[in-house]
Write an enzyme that holds these catalytic residues in place. Structure first.
Site, PDB file in Angstrom:
ATOM      1  N   ARG A   1       6.339  14.501   5.730  1.00  0.00           N
ATOM      2  CA  ARG A   1       5.569  13.276   5.474  1.00  0.00           C
ATOM      3  C   ARG A   1       6.129  12.069   6.237  1.00  0.00           C
ATOM      4  O   ARG A   1       5.385  11.192   6.656  1.00  0.00           O
ATOM      5  CB  ARG A   1       5.536  13.022   3.953  1.00  0.00           C
ATOM      6  CG  ARG A   1       4.752  11.777   3.519  1.00  0.00           C
ATOM      7  CD  ARG A   1       4.563  11.806   2.003  1.00  0.00           C
ATOM      8  NE  ARG A   1       4.232  10.493   1.453  1.00  0.00           N
ATOM      9  CZ  ARG A   1       2.991  10.089   1.169  1.00  0.00           C
ATOM     10  NH1 ARG A   1       1.965  10.880   1.378  1.00  0.00           N
ATOM     11  NH2 ARG A   1       2.780   8.883   0.662  1.00  0.00           N
TER      12      ARG A   1
ATOM     13  N   ILE B   1      -1.583   5.310   3.608  1.00  0.00           N
ATOM     14  CA  ILE B   1      -1.455   6.747   3.335  1.00  0.00           C
ATOM     15  C   ILE B   1      -1.382   6.879   1.819  1.00  0.00           C
ATOM     16  O   ILE B   1      -0.665   6.127   1.151  1.00  0.00           O
ATOM     17  CB  ILE B   1      -0.209   7.336   4.033  1.00  0.00           C
ATOM     18  CG1 ILE B   1      -0.029   8.830   3.749  1.00  0.00           C
ATOM     19  CG2 ILE B   1       1.058   6.597   3.668  1.00  0.00           C
ATOM     20  CD1 ILE B   1       1.122   9.474   4.567  1.00  0.00           C
ATOM     21  N   SER B   2      -2.118   7.813   1.253  1.00  0.00           N
ATOM     22  CA  SER B   2      -2.158   7.949  -0.208  1.00  0.00           C
ATOM     23  C   SER B   2      -0.818   8.416  -0.768  1.00  0.00           C
ATOM     24  O   SER B   2      -0.021   9.046  -0.073  1.00  0.00           O
ATOM     25  CB  SER B   2      -3.236   8.960  -0.619  1.00  0.00           C
ATOM     26  OG  SER B   2      -4.492   8.552  -0.164  1.00  0.00           O
ATOM     27  N   GLN B   3      -0.642   8.129  -2.046  1.00  0.00           N
ATOM     28  CA  GLN B   3       0.499   8.635  -2.826  1.00  0.00           C
ATOM     29  C   GLN B   3       0.500  10.177  -2.741  1.00  0.00           C
ATOM     30  O   GLN B   3      -0.570  10.793  -2.793  1.00  0.00           O
ATOM     31  CB  GLN B   3       0.242   8.153  -4.249  1.00  0.00           C
ATOM     32  CG  GLN B   3       1.196   8.541  -5.306  1.00  0.00           C
ATOM     33  CD  GLN B   3       0.601   8.165  -6.684  1.00  0.00           C
ATOM     34  OE1 GLN B   3      -0.556   7.756  -6.785  1.00  0.00           O
ATOM     35  NE2 GLN B   3       1.396   8.327  -7.704  1.00  0.00           N
TER      36      GLN B   3
END
Ligand code: SAH
Length: 199
Positions: A25, A51-53
């Site tokens: 990530r 960017i999402s959790q």
């Protein structure tokens, strides 16, 4: 990240957990924020986007119930992180991004990591990707005020689509193509950057 934030909150799909363990990530996050890459939060990726959790990425991917042979359409490439998670699970991912620098950045990151099973398009993803339809799954990673009408039509029979719907805050909505119609189910309150549409 995977054990505490994701499995610990109830995502148990082993394909999803394995993909989340594998994708680096931090390589999808601007260098100055990399130390937060595995934290329990969304992060800015430039151009006013996020960017999402990790949990939300895993939850949405699990909702697609992928078995490993699907063709998937993603709307909102952003950093390319969600794309990489999908590309770990399925043979072919089609991803559309509307902001040029993000499209370029995601392509560089994914190609750099060796993902050869991703097709990229710069443009308005609310139109879907007509020439490549139908898709077994569609995932939209920006918040829509309403479901863009062309997208569910590009689902294959029994295909599944997940999309955040609402203004300001949204709810994740699952849409399943069943026979001649669609079944809809609200899943979870979320907050995404807005889906922009040119038409
Ligand atoms: N899945 C991404 C999340 C990106 S945020 C990730 O893992 O990083 C949502 C993205 O949707 C943004 O990059 C935004 O530019 C993009 N977007 C918004 N409206 C769009 C549209 N109509 N078509 C394609 N992309 C869109």
């Amino acid at each position: 990240m995977v054990e505490v934030q994701i499995r610990g909150r109830g995502v148990s799909d082993e394909r999803v957990l394995a993909a989340m363990r594998k994708v680096p990530r931090h390589l999808f996050i601007p260098p100055e924020l990399r130390r937060f890459a595995y934290g329990d939060e969304p992060l800015p990726i430039g151009e006013g986007q996020t960017i999402s959790q990790p949990y939300i990425v895993a939850y949405m991917t699990a909702a697609l119930e992928l078995k490993g042979g699907e063709r998937v359409l993603e709307v909102g490439t952003g950093s390319g992180y969600q794309t990489a998670v999908l590309a770990e699970i399925v043979p072919l991912v089609f991803t559309v991004e509307v902001i040029g620098p993000l499209f370029e950045g995601a392509r560089l990151a994914l190609e750099g990591l060796g993902y050869a099973n991703v097709r990229f398009r710069l443009g308005d993803g609310t139109l879907g990707w007509e020439e490549e339809a139908p898709f077994d799954s569609i995932i939209v990673t920006a918040g829509a005020e309403r479901v863009p009408e062309r997208l569910p039509k590009q689902l294959a029979p029994n295909g599944r689509m997940i999309i955040p719907v609402g203004s300001g805050f949204q709810e994740l909505v699952l849409i399943v193509r069943e026979g001649k119609g669609f079944r809809k189910k609200k899943l979870l309150p979320v907050r995404f950057v807005p889906l922009v549409s040119s038409h």
